[in-house]
Design an enzyme around this catalytic site. Structure first.
Site, mmCIF file in Angstrom:
data_model
loop_
_atom_site.group_PDB
_atom_site.id
_atom_site.type_symbol
_atom_site.label_atom_id
_atom_site.label_comp_id
_atom_site.label_asym_id
_atom_site.label_seq_id
_atom_site.Cartn_x
_atom_site.Cartn_y
_atom_site.Cartn_z
ATOM 1 N N HIS A 98 1.061 -1.364 -0.090
ATOM 2 C CA HIS A 98 -0.553 -0.225 -0.020
ATOM 3 C C HIS A 98 0.832 1.648 -0.155
ATOM 4 O O HIS A 98 0.079 2.315 0.237
ATOM 5 C CB HIS A 98 -1.236 -0.359 1.203
ATOM 6 C CG HIS A 98 -2.439 -0.457 0.696
ATOM 7 N ND1 HIS A 98 -2.147 -1.855 0.011
ATOM 8 C CD2 HIS A 98 -3.654 -0.388 0.637
ATOM 9 C CE1 HIS A 98 -3.754 -2.579 0.108
ATOM 10 N NE2 HIS A 98 -4.125 -1.262 -0.095
ATOM 11 N N ASP A 158 -5.970 4.985 9.572
ATOM 12 C CA ASP A 158 -7.178 4.786 9.648
ATOM 13 C C ASP A 158 -7.911 4.405 8.455
ATOM 14 O O ASP A 158 -9.098 3.144 8.729
ATOM 15 C CB ASP A 158 -7.318 6.364 8.745
ATOM 16 C CG ASP A 158 -7.326 8.008 9.076
ATOM 17 O OD1 ASP A 158 -7.146 7.532 10.389
ATOM 18 O OD2 ASP A 158 -7.465 8.574 8.463
ATOM 19 N N GLU A 271 -9.230 13.903 14.459
ATOM 20 C CA GLU A 271 -8.953 14.487 13.273
ATOM 21 C C GLU A 271 -9.871 15.350 13.161
ATOM 22 O O GLU A 271 -10.306 15.917 13.895
ATOM 23 C CB GLU A 271 -8.933 12.749 12.383
ATOM 24 C CG GLU A 271 -7.555 11.964 12.808
ATOM 25 C CD GLU A 271 -7.390 10.746 11.442
ATOM 26 O OE1 GLU A 271 -8.388 11.055 10.600
ATOM 27 O OE2 GLU A 271 -6.897 9.942 11.722
HETATM 28 P P1 FAD Z 1 3.727 -1.586 1.734
HETATM 29 O O1 FAD Z 1 3.820 -0.886 1.473
HETATM 30 O O2 FAD Z 1 4.348 -3.030 1.265
HETATM 31 O O3 FAD Z 1 5.294 -1.692 2.363
HETATM 32 C C1 FAD Z 1 5.715 -0.262 3.118
HETATM 33 C C2 FAD Z 1 7.893 -0.244 3.362
HETATM 34 O O4 FAD Z 1 7.473 -1.032 4.505
HETATM 35 C C3 FAD Z 1 8.958 -1.059 2.061
HETATM 36 O O5 FAD Z 1 9.794 -0.103 2.182
HETATM 37 C C4 FAD Z 1 8.531 -2.410 2.912
HETATM 38 O O6 FAD Z 1 9.806 -3.236 2.045
HETATM 39 C C5 FAD Z 1 8.110 -2.509 4.112
HETATM 40 N N1 FAD Z 1 8.158 -3.572 4.536
HETATM 41 C C6 FAD Z 1 7.048 -3.584 4.616
HETATM 42 N N2 FAD Z 1 6.546 -5.136 5.453
HETATM 43 C C7 FAD Z 1 7.920 -4.729 6.264
HETATM 44 C C8 FAD Z 1 8.712 -5.786 7.434
HETATM 45 N N3 FAD Z 1 7.682 -6.891 7.865
HETATM 46 N N4 FAD Z 1 9.675 -5.445 7.793
HETATM 47 C C9 FAD Z 1 10.603 -4.465 7.227
HETATM 48 N N5 FAD Z 1 10.191 -3.286 6.894
HETATM 49 C C10 FAD Z 1 8.795 -3.853 5.766
HETATM 50 N N6 FAD Z 1 -0.764 5.413 7.325
HETATM 51 C C11 FAD Z 1 -0.505 5.799 8.348
HETATM 52 O O7 FAD Z 1 -0.023 6.267 9.065
HETATM 53 N N7 FAD Z 1 -1.900 6.101 9.022
HETATM 54 C C12 FAD Z 1 -2.573 6.132 7.659
HETATM 55 O O8 FAD Z 1 -4.402 6.378 8.334
HETATM 56 C C13 FAD Z 1 -2.721 5.432 6.779
HETATM 57 N N8 FAD Z 1 -4.323 5.323 5.998
HETATM 58 C C14 FAD Z 1 -3.666 4.646 4.847
HETATM 59 C C15 FAD Z 1 -4.443 4.495 3.854
HETATM 60 C C16 FAD Z 1 -4.314 3.691 2.632
HETATM 61 C C17 FAD Z 1 -5.851 4.225 2.124
HETATM 62 C C18 FAD Z 1 -3.513 3.763 1.966
HETATM 63 C C19 FAD Z 1 -3.372 2.876 0.752
HETATM 64 C C20 FAD Z 1 -1.742 3.789 2.934
HETATM 65 C C21 FAD Z 1 -2.309 4.467 4.045
HETATM 66 N N9 FAD Z 1 -1.244 4.633 5.013
HETATM 67 C C22 FAD Z 1 -1.415 5.702 6.434
HETATM 68 C C23 FAD Z 1 -0.096 4.632 4.521
HETATM 69 C C24 FAD Z 1 0.811 2.970 5.218
HETATM 70 O O9 FAD Z 1 0.949 3.402 6.340
HETATM 71 C C25 FAD Z 1 2.183 2.637 4.511
HETATM 72 O O10 FAD Z 1 2.004 2.938 3.036
HETATM 73 C C26 FAD Z 1 2.301 1.251 4.960
HETATM 74 O O11 FAD Z 1 4.058 1.204 4.356
HETATM 75 C C27 FAD Z 1 1.866 0.598 3.766
HETATM 76 O O12 FAD Z 1 1.815 -0.824 4.344
HETATM 77 P P2 FAD Z 1 1.863 -1.914 4.119
HETATM 78 O O13 FAD Z 1 1.901 -3.193 4.755
HETATM 79 O O14 FAD Z 1 1.419 -1.731 2.713
HETATM 80 O O15 FAD Z 1 2.877 -1.581 3.680
#
Ligand code: FAD
Length: 520
Positions: A98, A158, A271
């Site tokens: 994400h 969120d 918020e």
């Molecule tokens: P990825 O996108 O898969 O990874 C993000 C980064 O972390 C990459 O560099 C990856 O290599 C690394 N990573 C992933 N897993 C691990 C692990 N286990 N150990 C070490 N590194 C790792 N953020 C907020 O703070 N608050 C919010 O309210 C919020 N709302 C969101 C709503 C939506 C619809 C979306 C799309 C994003 C939102 N985000 C929010 C952002 C979100 O926190 C970040 O995009 C986060 O990185 C997404 O998590 P993911 O698990 O998909 O990680």
């Protein structure tokens, strides 16, 4: 075997890269994993791992060599060690993908699908902590903790379709952050696979440097395979309230007053957002009511109002057995000093899980109308309170006066709730700051803006901040040059580099962040 890997890493030149989902034949890559005995599975790029080459942002594409579905942390360590034996191979942990700028990608590298690690969520009600795997989705953590034990994590995002490791690598912020700090402040222990291939447990007392490095560390120092999350008793219900402001100074005054109330005597969530002062169905008045039977009466808006209005959003937790009069009294006491536009207050009562899963409902709608899968060039910033009024004047009231096709979040956060030993960086002045999130949900071009236009607008906003000397940082940062990253980390840059040299000296991990090239 290493020579074999090198051939693939080098031969796949960027310019000649096929699109990730083109299905172009790459030859047999399976010898890459000869002698690497993992319990999980390996899928090679040519056989359909396109999902690892795109993300929620929909702007970047990459072509990994392989997508590995690890079964446990040993598998993760074996893959990191395999990469360390090559001078070029990189490893990206992918949470739920994400990110919006390719942060979880590994072009010509190895992608680990963290969601496949045994999805353990073990709750200890005695200590009110849960051990959860790094690839667990927060929505699953919520359901297990609340339904099984009546407990819940204290600090959220969120949207809960994100993984524990993904948000802990950034910060994880939402309406509870002003009370408990970001999610990175609400874990007491981690199990991490470092870039050296070591599997280590860390906490404030055990391997503390690794613990502080990894939290907010953009995946640069280790892969989180398990996190111990703090829990508290879950409420049954939430009173969810929105009030509207026409004046920015009044909105910020009330928001700041509410987040600085004495501990234990505040709302449980706060918020806010900026919306367009018009009948635009997405960006305007209609974005405020909480229920379909509520009506936003524009005649309440003072004639002095500008092109945008502001909405403060708060929530109060309560138990089913709490007398309604007590809930009313608490609400009105907290709302006492709040001065919003008369007639523009909206309120609903919802179950606690329904409240926390509120974006899931929006996801369903967005998927149905196609905007969930369209590109999302989002921009997230932390802007110092000292500059937020100028930001309002130059950005909200000017550049963004027609909205962004989705929520523009704006709410204050307290630096005292963020431990500066962790890797995330905040505005340098050290005072209160605001989260600004431009969550663009636009219909794909030609119905909506083109991706390029949205990116240009983001750049214009960042340039406005730089030219006006605002004290700000990108949240979920994205830079493509070393200079950009150095500026981002400011006086924390040398610490960040030292941590990299210690925990991932060959720069194997999280290449999609584009901070350190392999063997920097
Ligand atoms: P990825 O996108 O898969 O990874 C993000 C980064 O972390 C990459 O560099 C990856 O290599 C690394 N990573 C992933 N897993 C691990 C692990 N286990 N150990 C070490 N590194 C790792 N953020 C907020 O703070 N608050 C919010 O309210 C919020 N709302 C969101 C709503 C939506 C619809 C979306 C799309 C994003 C939102 N985000 C929010 C952002 C979100 O926190 C970040 O995009 C986060 O990185 C997404 O998590 P993911 O698990 O998909 O990680």
């Amino acid at each position: 075997m290493i020579a074999y890997i090198e051939r693939f890493v080098h031969e796949n030149d960027v310019d000649t890269m096929p699109e990730p989902d083109s299905g172009e034949e790459q030859g047999d890559l399976s010898p890459l994993f000869n002698g690497v005995d993992i319990q999980g599975t390996v899928e090679f790029a040519g056989c359909g791992s396109a999902a690892a080459g795109i993300d929620f942002g929909g702007v970047q594409v990459s072509k990994p060599l392989a997508l590995i579905r690890p079964a446990n942390s040993d598998d993760v360590a074996k893959v990191v060690r395999l990469a360390s034996r090559s001078p070029h191979l990189t490893v990206a942990a992918r949470g739920n993908g994400h990110s919006v700028n390719g942060q979880a990608m590994a072009h010509r590298g190895l992608v680990l699908d963290m969601k496949t690690i045994e999805p353990k969520i073990t709750v200890d009600p005695e200590t009110a902590q849960a051990d959860v795997s790094g690839g667990a989705l927060w929505e699953d953590v919520l359901k297990r903790c609340v339904l099984g034990y009546g407990l819940a994590p204290r600090s959220w995002t969120d949207y809960l379709g994100l993984t524990v490791g993904g948000t802990l690598s950034n910060a994880g912020v939402s309406g509870q952050t002003f009370i408990y700090g970001p999610q990175t402040e609400n874990v007491t222990e981690l199990e991490v696979v470092t870039g050296n291939g070591d599997v280590l447990v860390c906490s404030k007392n055990e391997n503390p440097e690794l613990f502080f490095s990894v939290l907010g560390g953009l995946g640069q120092f280790g892969i989180i395979t398990r996190a111990r999350v703090l829990l508290q008793p879950a409420p049954d219900m939430v009173r969810w309230i929105r009030v509207v402001y026409s004046e920015f100074s009044e909105f910020t005054r009330d928001a700041e007053m509410l987040v600085t109330r004495a501990e234990g005597d505040s709302f449980d969530y706060l918020e806010g957002f900026v919306f367009v002062n018009s009948d635009d169905p997405v960006n305007g008045w209609a974005s405020v009511p909480l229920d379909s039977d509520q009506f936003f009466d524009p005649s309440c808006i003072p004639p002095t109002a500008g092109p945008v209005l502001y909405c403060l959003e708060v929530a109060l937790h309560y138990k089913n057995h709490d007398p309604p009069s007590a809930v009313d009294m608490r609400t009105e006491r907290l709302m006492g000093g709040v001065r919003f536009v008369e007639g523009l207050r909206f309120s609903v009562e919802v179950g606690y899980m329904e409240f926390l899963l509120r974006v899931k409902r929006a996801e369903k709608e967005a998927k149905a109308n196609g905007i969930w899968d369209a590109p999302h060039p989002w921009l997230n910033l932390f802007v110092s309170k000292t500059d937020i009024a100028d930001f309002d004047r130059l950005v909200f009231k000017n550049i963004l006066k027609h909205g962004v096709g989705g929520p523009i979040l704006l709410y204050p956060l307290l630096p005292s709730k963020w431990d500066s030993r962790k890797s995330v960086v905040l505005p340098e002045g050290g005072g209160m700051f605001y989260l600004v999130a431009l969550l663009r949900f636009c219909f794909p071009y030609p119905k909506g803006l083109s991706v390029e236009e949205m990116i240009v607008q983001n750049q214009e906003i960042v340039q406005t901040c730089i030219q006006n000397g605002f004290d700000f940082k990108l949240y979920l940062p994205h830079y493509t040059s070393r200079e950009g990253w150095k500026r981002h980390f400011g006086n924390q840059w040398s610490r960040f580099q030292e941590r990299k040299a210690r925990f991932d000296p060959m720069a194997i991990l999280a290449p999609g962040q584009k901070i350190f090239p392999r063997n920097w």
